[in-house]
Write a protein that holds these residues in place. Sequence first.
Motif, PDB file in Angstrom:
ATOM      1  N   UNK A  93      67.087 -15.273  53.368  1.00 48.35           N
ATOM      2  CA  UNK A  93      67.493 -13.912  53.686  1.00 48.35           C
ATOM      3  C   UNK A  93      66.402 -12.919  53.295  1.00 48.35           C
ATOM      4  N   UNK A  94      66.383 -11.818  53.999  1.00 46.67           N
ATOM      5  CA  UNK A  94      65.540 -10.676  53.663  1.00 46.67           C
ATOM      6  C   UNK A  94      66.317  -9.411  54.009  1.00 46.67           C
ATOM      7  N   UNK A  95      65.992  -8.328  53.295  1.00 47.22           N
ATOM      8  CA  UNK A  95      66.540  -7.022  53.660  1.00 47.22           C
ATOM      9  C   UNK A  95      65.391  -6.057  53.896  1.00 47.22           C
ATOM     10  N   UNK A  96      65.333  -5.541  55.108  1.00 49.73           N
ATOM     11  CA  UNK A  96      64.344  -4.535  55.458  1.00 49.73           C
ATOM     12  C   UNK A  96      64.920  -3.145  55.226  1.00 49.73           C
ATOM     13  N   UNK A  97      64.042  -2.239  54.810  1.00 48.37           N
ATOM     14  CA  UNK A  97      64.419  -0.841  54.629  1.00 48.37           C
ATOM     15  C   UNK A  97      63.470   0.036  55.433  1.00 48.37           C
ATOM     16  N   UNK A  98      63.983   1.150  55.887  1.00 42.41           N
ATOM     17  CA  UNK A  98      63.164   2.139  56.604  1.00 42.41           C
ATOM     18  C   UNK A  98      63.543   3.508  56.074  1.00 42.41           C
ATOM     19  N   UNK A  99      62.628   4.116  55.333  1.00 45.52           N
ATOM     20  CA  UNK A  99      62.859   5.440  54.766  1.00 45.52           C
ATOM     21  C   UNK A  99      62.274   6.490  55.707  1.00 45.52           C
ATOM     22  N   UNK A 100      63.113   7.442  56.091  1.00 46.20           N
ATOM     23  CA  UNK A 100      62.713   8.462  57.058  1.00 46.20           C
ATOM     24  C   UNK A 100      62.522   9.810  56.376  1.00 46.20           C
ATOM     25  N   UNK A 101      61.565  10.570  56.895  1.00 46.85           N
ATOM     26  CA  UNK A 101      61.365  11.942  56.465  1.00 46.85           C
ATOM     27  C   UNK A 101      60.902  12.758  57.658  1.00 46.85           C
ATOM     28  N   UNK A 102      61.134  14.064  57.588  1.00 51.02           N
ATOM     29  CA  UNK A 102      60.707  14.943  58.670  1.00 51.02           C
ATOM     30  C   UNK A 102      61.637  14.957  59.866  1.00 51.02           C
ATOM     31  N   UNK A 103      62.808  14.325  59.731  1.00 51.46           N
ATOM     32  CA  UNK A 103      63.794  14.332  60.811  1.00 51.46           C
ATOM     33  C   UNK A 103      65.160  14.662  60.233  1.00 51.46           C
ATOM     34  N   UNK A 104      66.066  15.078  61.105  1.00 47.11           N
ATOM     35  CA  UNK A 104      67.463  15.246  60.684  1.00 47.11           C
ATOM     36  C   UNK A 104      68.100  13.871  60.825  1.00 47.11           C
ATOM     37  N   UNK A 105      67.993  13.100  59.745  1.00 48.55           N
ATOM     38  CA  UNK A 105      68.319  11.671  59.804  1.00 48.55           C
ATOM     39  C   UNK A 105      69.750  11.436  60.261  1.00 48.55           C
ATOM     40  N   UNK A 106      70.685  12.196  59.727  1.00 51.03           N
ATOM     41  CA  UNK A 106      72.103  11.935  60.007  1.00 51.03           C
ATOM     42  C   UNK A 106      72.448  12.121  61.480  1.00 51.03           C
ATOM     43  N   UNK A 107      71.626  12.854  62.215  1.00 47.92           N
ATOM     44  CA  UNK A 107      71.885  13.104  63.639  1.00 47.92           C
ATOM     45  C   UNK A 107      71.185  12.099  64.547  1.00 47.92           C
ATOM     46  N   UNK A 108      70.384  11.235  63.956  1.00 45.77           N
ATOM     47  CA  UNK A 108      69.586  10.293  64.729  1.00 45.77           C
ATOM     48  C   UNK A 108      70.241   8.938  64.850  1.00 45.77           C
ATOM     49  N   UNK A 109      70.254   8.405  66.069  1.00 44.15           N
ATOM     50  CA  UNK A 109      70.444   6.976  66.180  1.00 44.15           C
ATOM     51  C   UNK A 109      69.184   6.302  65.679  1.00 44.15           C
ATOM     52  N   UNK A 110      69.336   5.201  64.985  1.00 46.27           N
ATOM     53  CA  UNK A 110      68.202   4.464  64.438  1.00 46.27           C
ATOM     54  C   UNK A 110      68.264   3.021  64.928  1.00 46.27           C
ATOM     55  N   UNK A 146      72.894   7.865  54.846  1.00 48.97           N
ATOM     56  CA  UNK A 146      72.413   9.194  55.217  1.00 48.97           C
ATOM     57  C   UNK A 146      71.992  10.012  53.997  1.00 48.97           C
ATOM     58  N   UNK A 147      72.559   9.728  52.839  1.00 46.15           N
ATOM     59  CA  UNK A 147      72.166  10.450  51.624  1.00 46.15           C
ATOM     60  C   UNK A 147      70.737  10.108  51.218  1.00 46.15           C
ATOM     61  N   UNK A 148      70.300   8.897  51.581  1.00 38.92           N
ATOM     62  CA  UNK A 148      68.949   8.455  51.236  1.00 38.92           C
ATOM     63  C   UNK A 148      68.002   8.473  52.420  1.00 38.92           C
ATOM     64  N   UNK A 149      68.487   8.926  53.582  1.00 37.91           N
ATOM     65  CA  UNK A 149      67.660   8.937  54.800  1.00 37.91           C
ATOM     66  C   UNK A 149      67.044   7.565  55.059  1.00 37.91           C
ATOM     67  N   UNK A 150      67.841   6.532  54.911  1.00 39.34           N
ATOM     68  CA  UNK A 150      67.331   5.169  55.002  1.00 39.34           C
ATOM     69  C   UNK A 150      68.242   4.312  55.876  1.00 39.34           C
ATOM     70  N   UNK A 151      67.604   3.495  56.691  1.00 35.41           N
ATOM     71  CA  UNK A 151      68.324   2.504  57.487  1.00 35.41           C
ATOM     72  C   UNK A 151      67.875   1.119  57.012  1.00 35.41           C
TER      73      UNK A 151
END
Length: 113
Positions: free
Chosen positions: A17-34, A73-78
């Motif tokens: 198993x692995x878990x990938x993370x993607x931290x976003x900045x400069x966008x309105x993350x909660x409004x974005x499909x990822x 959404x609190x961490x802007x991360x998918x």
Amino acid sequence: QVQLVESGGGLVQPGGSLRLSCAASGIIFSSNGMAWYRQAPGKQRELVARIASGGGTYYAGSVKGRFTISRDNAKNTVYLQMNSLKPEDTAVYYCYAEFQTYWGQGTQVTVSS
């Protein structure tokens, strides 16, 4: 300035198993499909999984039941939790912000014994 920074890739044995993370900045993350895409050597980039701003999810048939996409959404991360990994999952995995049509730099996942 939009930034998508992936992490969590690496070398894992088949069945692992692995878990990938993607931290976003400069966008309105909660409004974005990822989404997460992947590209194996010599192949086209393909959609692996996506999560809508409201939380609805979609999975490619090849990963359904093994991978789980989620968002904080609190961490802007998918995230992409990948279980029961197979050698054919080997690829560079990319994070994608749908509204901005913006890609991350990618993270390598290698499944090999």
